[in-house]
Write an enzyme that holds these catalytic residues in place. Structure first.
Site, PDB file in Angstrom:
ATOM      1  N   GLU A 153       0.817  -1.214   0.000  1.00  0.00           N
ATOM      2  CA  GLU A 153       0.000   0.000   0.000  1.00  0.00           C
ATOM      3  C   GLU A 153       0.852   1.265   0.000  1.00  0.00           C
ATOM      4  O   GLU A 153       0.601   2.205   0.742  1.00  0.00           O
ATOM      5  CB  GLU A 153      -0.972  -0.006   1.189  1.00  0.00           C
ATOM      6  CG  GLU A 153      -1.933  -1.188   1.144  1.00  0.00           C
ATOM      7  CD  GLU A 153      -2.987  -1.195   2.242  1.00  0.00           C
ATOM      8  OE1 GLU A 153      -2.723  -0.654   3.322  1.00  0.00           O
ATOM      9  OE2 GLU A 153      -4.074  -1.743   1.988  1.00  0.00           O
ATOM     10  N   ASP A 178      -8.397  -8.998   4.283  1.00  0.00           N
ATOM     11  CA  ASP A 178      -8.159  -7.853   5.149  1.00  0.00           C
ATOM     12  C   ASP A 178      -9.209  -7.749   6.253  1.00  0.00           C
ATOM     13  O   ASP A 178     -10.026  -6.834   6.234  1.00  0.00           O
ATOM     14  CB  ASP A 178      -8.164  -6.572   4.301  1.00  0.00           C
ATOM     15  CG  ASP A 178      -7.632  -5.381   5.054  1.00  0.00           C
ATOM     16  OD1 ASP A 178      -7.131  -5.566   6.172  1.00  0.00           O
ATOM     17  OD2 ASP A 178      -7.731  -4.265   4.524  1.00  0.00           O
ATOM     18  N   GLU A 204     -12.381  -2.165  12.354  1.00  0.00           N
ATOM     19  CA  GLU A 204     -12.436  -1.485  11.054  1.00  0.00           C
ATOM     20  C   GLU A 204     -13.584  -1.984  10.186  1.00  0.00           C
ATOM     21  O   GLU A 204     -14.336  -1.200   9.625  1.00  0.00           O
ATOM     22  CB  GLU A 204     -11.099  -1.673  10.317  1.00  0.00           C
ATOM     23  CG  GLU A 204     -11.113  -1.066   8.922  1.00  0.00           C
ATOM     24  CD  GLU A 204      -9.778  -1.189   8.204  1.00  0.00           C
ATOM     25  OE1 GLU A 204      -8.825  -1.774   8.767  1.00  0.00           O
ATOM     26  OE2 GLU A 204      -9.691  -0.686   7.065  1.00  0.00           O
TER      27      GLU A 204
HETATM   28  O1  GCW Z   1      -6.980  -2.905   6.695  1.00  0.00           O
HETATM   29  C1  GCW Z   1      -6.149  -2.108   5.951  1.00  0.00           C
HETATM   30  C2  GCW Z   1      -6.452  -0.756   6.434  1.00  0.00           C
HETATM   31  C3  GCW Z   1      -5.297   0.186   6.400  1.00  0.00           C
HETATM   32  C4  GCW Z   1      -4.104  -0.499   7.062  1.00  0.00           C
HETATM   33  C5  GCW Z   1      -3.783  -1.763   6.303  1.00  0.00           C
HETATM   34  C6  GCW Z   1      -2.657  -2.564   6.938  1.00  0.00           C
HETATM   35  C7  GCW Z   1      -2.387   0.502   8.375  1.00  0.00           C
HETATM   36  O2  GCW Z   1      -7.540  -0.249   5.722  1.00  0.00           O
HETATM   37  O3  GCW Z   1      -5.672   1.345   7.063  1.00  0.00           O
HETATM   38  O4  GCW Z   1      -2.986   0.347   7.131  1.00  0.00           O
HETATM   39  O5  GCW Z   1      -4.882  -2.599   6.280  1.00  0.00           O
HETATM   40  O6  GCW Z   1      -2.946  -3.514   7.618  1.00  0.00           O
HETATM   41  O7  GCW Z   1      -1.502  -2.234   6.740  1.00  0.00           O
END
Ligand code: GCW
Length: 725
Positions: free
Chosen positions: A314, A393, A421
């Site tokens: 990311e 995720d 989240e």
């Molecule tokens: O779940 C996603 C999140 C990001 C997060 C990423 C990760 C810290 O939306 O906000 O970044 O995973 O785990 O690195």
């Protein structure tokens, strides 16, 4: 040292009342060292409040907390020490109540020795409750066990039982920023106000709060925290160098509770902070920079835990820029940490977030395995590969990540997400222990093989037997496990976690890292018993909370994305429904709904081949429509709306039924809480009520959007004629 006192902050699971049983008795603490001083201070504070006594050596005592090395021990403790080893063994369960099941890995040894750095023996003999530990941290954990037991600790005699943590490292990662990030705010994915560590570009200053946090964590068994976001932005990168003093201050605050501090670092730090032209992990100058920097870290914080790295993920920098592998990157840092006993947690959350949605051959779920499994055996011993529990995720329902079974020669940590989240952002009640229990209890090689908890525990408990088709069996040989890690849900909110009931998730995480086999219902009981130790009608409140929370994850699942399909949330903030929100984006999270059907074909036969990343039996179980569990059907298969589930319902009718039921259950939950008014502090009651109002509203929105979406796509009416918009 005095225990932290915060007048305007909720005491969570350590209200004064939880110490009444100890505080109203005579307690002898024997041993030396800072953590023993913490135990003494805890006991003294409880006694000051409840008129008990801190006994002196030679005095009569109801409770003895002693290091095995202390001399002379009082008779009851000496008797326990003299017990033959097998009498003091028994399963090492951390269970406070008789209903909690599950044993930590490895049978406990005898009372003397073998308890390790953190273990303890607890017994009650001849009217004296005794906790013995070989090392000070064990005494601290033993004290909190007695707190959990309350009056029960002083009832009938109890046989000696040894307790040791299953996981060596039980860690919470904070995604906290120093600067308020323009999009993500002070805490990325934080739903509990600001950060307890940082505020508006500087250290928050209030270390009382940090110390109180450490105390709460110690009571659950957590022994490590990382103090900044894995997305390490410009200011935060400096924590490694010129802002290290802020990290040291946090380390000082949490040390009395047996907690070590870790730091998320930016892989490109040699460039950003060191002025080098490269961050190539094989470059000698880069290595020298990391070595010198790490030396300074340990000179400042001798018990520093290590680094956490999100690399090539990311947008974060990583070894790919130099044509190097993740093992090269992780080993660079492992190498410089090794002389000090530090570890690097290297995250496996690596995937292409710039995918073309038209390209159906790329499957984000495959990514972590494809990147990491080939590197098994290449990571240094103190490099821990940290794997999210699912392949995507932290969705409400995902299969267990196949990476966890694919790297037997690597120390793996499993990462959970306590911050909600994707599970209601601490506006919805969603008790996550049942989900985590399923993850930890999953057996990648089927019923005869080890479970995920054993793999994260590692070491002695499991080994790989090549002769057995590569399937681990009991007996030793596997790399030592990396433990359990979770993203914290704590902020500077009065209730720590925004939603007061979300405290239970934080509590449960620590306890499961200590005893992965604990039953979620029994764990909730523990949390309720401690948190609401005072007040009228505990039983009625306990019943209400169980009714509201035991099944709350499944309730949440019912009214959100169906059958394991994942990602139907609003892009960006990830709250609330948006069925097609991610469908045509580069993030790689699609459901492929059209007029005929829905779901992702991840089979080997006709799909992305992801099912082939699992060992038998799961590669077959998931591959076949006949055997794939309903709750994961759409994760693994694209099916017509009329497909009949194992439950007997069609996919489309299941979507309608669960969404009506889920929203209805959310309303029931609110009703239960309304009836509980008067059983808890009015401010806490009001906070939960306000959140429940939002949960009910949001659940209805989910219900209506998901049902309308699938009705419009499929044209199939609800068999029960309910209103779909
Ligand atoms: O779940 C996603 C999140 C990001 C997060 C990423 C990760 C810290 O939306 O906000 O970044 O995973 O785990 O690195």
């Amino acid at each position: 040292m005095t225990t932290p006192d915060l007048t305007d902050v909720h005491p969570a699971w350590l209200p004064p009342e939880a110490f009444r049983a100890i505080g109203s008795r005579r307690t002898l603490v024997l041993g030396d060292g800072p953590l023993v001083e913490t135990v003494r201070a805890e006991v003294a504070q409880a006694c000051a409040r409840y008129d008990g006594t801190v006994a002196a050596p030679g005095d009569e005592a109801d409770l003895v907390l002693a290091l095995t090395t202390a001399t002379p021990l009082p008779p009851a403790a000496q008797a326990l020490l003299d017990e033959p080893a097998d009498a003091a063994s028994g399963a090492a369960t951390g269970a406070a109540s008789g209903t909690a099941s599950g044993a930590a890995s490895g049978a406990a040894s005898g009372a003397v020795g073998g308890l390790g750095d953190e273990g303890y023996v607890l017994a009650r003999l001849g009217g004296v409750t005794v906790v013995l530990a070989d090392a000070p941290a064990g005494l601290l954990y033993g004290l909190f066990h007695v707190v959990r037991l309350g009056e029960q600790a002083f009832g009938a005699d109890r046989p000696a039982r040894a307790h040791r943590p299953a996981m060596r490292r039980r860690m919470l990662d904070h995604w906290d920023n120093i600067d308020v990030h323009p999009v993500m705010g002070q805490v990325e994915r934080g739903y509990s106000g600001g950060s307890i560590f940082w505020r508006d570009g500087a250290a928050a200053g209030d270390l009382t709060r940090v110390r109180a946090y450490a105390r709460l964590l110690a009571a659950t068994g957590v022994n490590a925290i990382s103090v900044n976001n894995v997305n390490v932005h410009a200011t935060e990168a400096h924590l490694l160098t010129d802002r290290l003093g802020d990290v040291a201050a946090i380390a000082d605050a949490v040390r009395p509770y047996g907690i070590r501090v870790h730091l998320s670092v930016n892989f490109a730090s040699p460039i950003a902070l060191g002025g080098l032209a490269t961050a190539d992990p094989l470059d000698e100058d880069v290595r020298a920079w990391w070595a010198a920097t790490t030396e300074r870290v340990y000179a400042t914080i001798p018990d520093f835990g290590g680094y956490v790295v999100k690399a090539d993920s990311e947008g974060q920098p990583g070894p790919f820029a130099y044509g190097r592998t993740h093992a090269d990157g992780a080993n660079l840092l492992a190498g410089v940490l090794a002389p000090y006993g530090g570890v690097v947690h290297w995250r496996a959350f690596v995937y292409n977030h710039r995918q073309d949605w038209r390209d159906r051959s790329t499957d984000r779920a495959r990514a972590a395995f494809d990147h990491f499994a080939p590197l098994d055996g290449q990571f240094h011993d103190n490099a821990i590969v940290q794997v999210k529990h699912g392949p995507l995720d932290f969705q409400t329902r995902e299969p267990v990540s196949p990476v966890i079974a694919a790297m037997p020669a690597t120390r793996l940590a499993v990462e959970l997400q306590v911050t909600q989240e994707y599970t209601g952002q601490q506006r919805h009640v969603c008790y996550l222990a049942p989900m985590w229990r399923e993850v930890l209890g999953f057996r990648p090689w089927g019923q005869d093989g080890p479970d995920v908890a054993a793999l994260a525990t590692g070491g002695q408990a499991v080994s790989r037997s090549l002769a057995d088709g590569g399937r681990p069996a009991d007996g030793g040989g596997l790399a030592d496990g990396g433990g359990l890690v979770a993203v914290s849900n704590v902020g500077d909110d009065r209730y720590w976690t925004g939603h007061p009931l979300a405290q239970a998730n934080l509590y449960a995480f620590g306890r499961l890292a200590w005893v992965p086999g604990l039953d979620p219902t029994a764990l909730l009981d523990e949390w309720i018993g401690l948190t609401f130790a005072a007040g009228p009608d505990r039983e009625a409140l306990g019943r209400t909370l169980h009714e509201m929370m035991d099944g709350s994850w499944r309730t949440y699942e019912r009214y959100t994305a169906p059958l394991g399909v994942g990602f139907m949330v609003r892009p960006g903030h990830h709250y609330g429904p948006d069925v097609d929100g991610y469908e045509y984006t580069p993030w790689g999270t699609y459901h492929f709904a059209d007029r005929d059907g829905v779901g992702v074909d991840r089979t080997r036969a006709t799909g992305t081949g992801y099912t082939g990343q699992y060992p038998q039996p799961w590669s077959e179980v998931y591959e076949s429509l006949d055997t794939c569990p309903d709750e994961l059907l759409l994760f693994f298969h694209h099916v017509p709306y009329g497909h009949v589930l194992q439950s007997g319902s069609t996919v489309i009718q299941h979507i309608y039924d669960t969404h009506f039921a889920g929203a209805e259950q959310a309303a029931q939950t609110r009703l239960r809480w309304e009836k509980a008014e008067g059983l808890v502090d009015p401010a806490l009651w009001a906070r939960v009520k306000e959140r429940l109002d939002e949960q009910v509203r949001s659940a209805e929105e989910w219900r209506d959007q998901v049902n309308a979406y699938f009705f419009r796509k499929s044209g199939v009416p609800d068999a029960h004629g309910r209103r779909i918009h």
